[in-house]
Design an enzyme around this catalytic site. Structure first.
Site, PDB file in Angstrom:
ATOM      1  N   HIS A  73      81.417 -71.619   9.249  1.00  0.00           N
ATOM      2  CA  HIS A  73      80.874 -73.064   9.551  1.00  0.00           C
ATOM      3  C   HIS A  73      82.111 -73.852   9.200  1.00  0.00           C
ATOM      4  CE1 HIS A  73      76.800 -71.874   8.070  1.00  0.00           C
ATOM      5  NE2 HIS A  73      76.588 -72.081   9.257  1.00  0.00           N
ATOM      6  N   GLU A  90      80.229 -79.643  16.052  1.00  0.00           N
ATOM      7  CA  GLU A  90      81.068 -78.709  15.870  1.00  0.00           C
ATOM      8  C   GLU A  90      81.697 -78.284  17.330  1.00  0.00           C
ATOM      9  OE1 GLU A  90      79.332 -74.826  13.143  1.00  0.00           O
ATOM     10  OE2 GLU A  90      77.998 -76.377  13.914  1.00  0.00           O
ATOM     11  N   ARG A 143      68.265 -65.186   5.625  1.00  0.00           N
ATOM     12  CA  ARG A 143      68.946 -64.558   4.854  1.00  0.00           C
ATOM     13  C   ARG A 143      68.932 -64.779   3.426  1.00  0.00           C
ATOM     14  NH1 ARG A 143      74.210 -66.472   8.304  1.00  0.00           N
ATOM     15  NH2 ARG A 143      72.927 -67.171   9.873  1.00  0.00           N
ATOM     16  N   ASN A 190      79.530 -71.256  23.171  1.00  0.00           N
ATOM     17  CA  ASN A 190      79.210 -70.735  22.125  1.00  0.00           C
ATOM     18  C   ASN A 190      78.199 -69.532  22.215  1.00  0.00           C
ATOM     19  OD1 ASN A 190      78.366 -69.688  19.616  1.00  0.00           O
ATOM     20  ND2 ASN A 190      77.398 -71.742  19.063  1.00  0.00           N
ATOM     21  N   ARG A 240      83.786 -70.943  20.475  1.00  0.00           N
ATOM     22  CA  ARG A 240      83.621 -70.780  19.359  1.00  0.00           C
ATOM     23  C   ARG A 240      83.638 -69.371  18.867  1.00  0.00           C
ATOM     24  NH1 ARG A 240      78.036 -71.800  15.661  1.00  0.00           N
ATOM     25  NH2 ARG A 240      79.338 -71.511  13.778  1.00  0.00           N
TER      26      ARG A 240
END
Ligand code: AMP
Length: 411
Positions: free
Chosen positions: A181, A398, A242, A7, A92
């Site tokens: 996601h 993940e 965010r 990742n 990823r």
């Protein structure tokens, strides 16, 4: 069969090496501050060798991958004898654009599409490409697979993914809701479906991935039909830094107040907003909950006399917005069988799960406060008495999804 999952971020690179026979992690770690000075933490979890945790020079992602391979194969910290024991690499990859809606073996066409997707995810794709290129250089003969964050959401209908802006931006520039996601929403909804009898058909699920970045997905018959993030991961619920969905005119308004360019204003909305913007001191939910007087272990409010009002407000805004999106997804799904919480906050914050569910009493969703008063280190059923839908907290994984997809593709 061992699969290395990568990742890659702009200045970081996380990795996990899986033994796919057992799906156990052999080693994991992360390279930080790539391009600045460099730090590597490597944990050979499977064999009790010591953890390596030290500053080392990492001028680019290529040196980071070399350092990872050196540690994975070293006498002192290693878990494999040589590079030949890495059979595949899964990356990823944040965006597959309109071209890739499933994981793909990395070849020239995939690289071309990724390069084209830079305009849709300028912060993430260049970093993903650096990770892929560094691995290609270090392991030229090892097959590599791109697993896209956007892929799970390819089933979203047009009515949910088209923005009400001039249609030509969709036709000519690929501007639409993509969602992110995806591996996490897919993993936890699959687990919930297993617990609900194993048949995806007929199920109505809402997954809440609540971490530094947060998104919700509405999942019908095991397929995503809507999600809160959009063409970029800025849309939706408020996050650590965010803003989530706000009046788009704010870009103009803030630019006028601050005398900033659009790019600098977007930086404010991406990096200085969310719960950090409201609380002002931290984006970490542990800090915010502590400042609001929350006992992190059970989610109870302990010290209400000396609480920080802006910390309390940040948590209220967050819980309200999540509950509001859940309400809209109950409409999208035409009902609800299971509500799932996952990721750093969803798994570990009894307070946030409870604060959200307390707002859902009107639609018949109730949480069991006692069962909820723990962290979810494994599947946790926190459904309250009389609740119309199950409420679960499920640890996400993940990396395992990426490793499984990689195996599937290289087969
Ligand atoms: P992630 O991006 O999934 O790693 O999630 C990171 C977020 O999870 C951060 O905001 C953390 O503060 C939050 N988090 C981790 N542990 C806890 C906890 N025990 N209570 C509340 N929030 C937590």
């Amino acid at each position: 069969m061992n699969v290395l999952v990568i990742n890659a971020g702009s200045s970081s690179l996380k990795y996990q090496l899986f033994d796919m026979k057992t799906e156990n992690i052999l080693a994991k770690g992360n390279c930080d501050r790539i391009g600045l000075d460099g730090h590597l933490k490597h944990n050979p979890v499977s064999n009790g060798k010591p953890v390596f945790d030290s500053d080392i020079a990492l001028p680019t992602h290529a040196e980071a991958i070399s350092a990872v391979i050196e540690k994975l194969t070293s006498d002192d910290y290693g878990v494999i004898g040589s590079l030949s024991e890495i059979n595949a690499v899964g990356h990823r990859t944040v965006h597959g654009g309109r071209k890739f809606f499933g994981s793909a073996l990395i070849n020239d066409e995939v690289i071309e599409v990724l390069e084209d997707c830079i305009r849709l995810a300028p912060l993430h794709i260049p970093a993903n490409l650096m990770g892929i290129n560094a691995c290609k250089e270090a392991m030229p003969n090892v097959p590599m697979v791109a697993v896209f964050d956007t892929a799970f959401h390819h089933t979203i209908p047009e009515s949910a993914y088209i923005y009400p802006i001039p249609y030509k931006y969709y036709e000519e520039n690929d501007i639409r809701r993509y969602g992110f996601h995806g591996t996490s929403h897919r993993y936890v909804s699959d687990i919930a479906i297993k617990h609900m009898g194993g048949k995806a058909e007929g199920t109505k699920i809402i997954t809440c991935h609540l971490g530094n970045g947060s998104s919700l997905a509405a999942i019908k018959d095991g397929k995503s039909i809507d999600t809160t993030m959009g063409v970029t991961p800025l849309e939706g619920i408020p996050m650590g830094t965010r803003c989530g969905s706000v009046d788009p005119s704010l870009v103009d308004v803030i630019s006028s107040i601050e005398n900033t360019s659009i790019k600098d204003t977007m930086d404010i909305l991406n990096k200085k907003s969310g719960v950090l913007g409201i609380y002002g001191k931290s984006s970490d939910f542990r800090d915010i909950e502590t400042a609001a007087g929350v006992d992190l272990d059970n989610g109870d409010l302990t010290d209400t006399a000396n609480t920080d009002k802006r910390a309390t407000l940040a948590l209220d805004v967050f819980a309200y917005q999540v509950a509001k999106f859940i309400g809209s997804y109950i409409v999208a799904l035409g009902g609800l069988d299971a509500l799932i919480f996952t990721a750093g906050i969803g798994e570990n914050s009894p307070f946030i799960r409870r604060a959200i569910c307390e707002k859902l009493g009107g639609v018949g969703i109730h949480i069991d406060v006692r069962k909820n008063a723990v962290r979810a280190s494994e599947f946790l059923d926190v459904t309250g008495e009389g609740s119309k839908a199950k409420v679960y907290a499920i640890p996400t994984n993940e990396e395992l999804v990426i490793a499984r997809d990689t195996m599937e593709i290289i087969k």
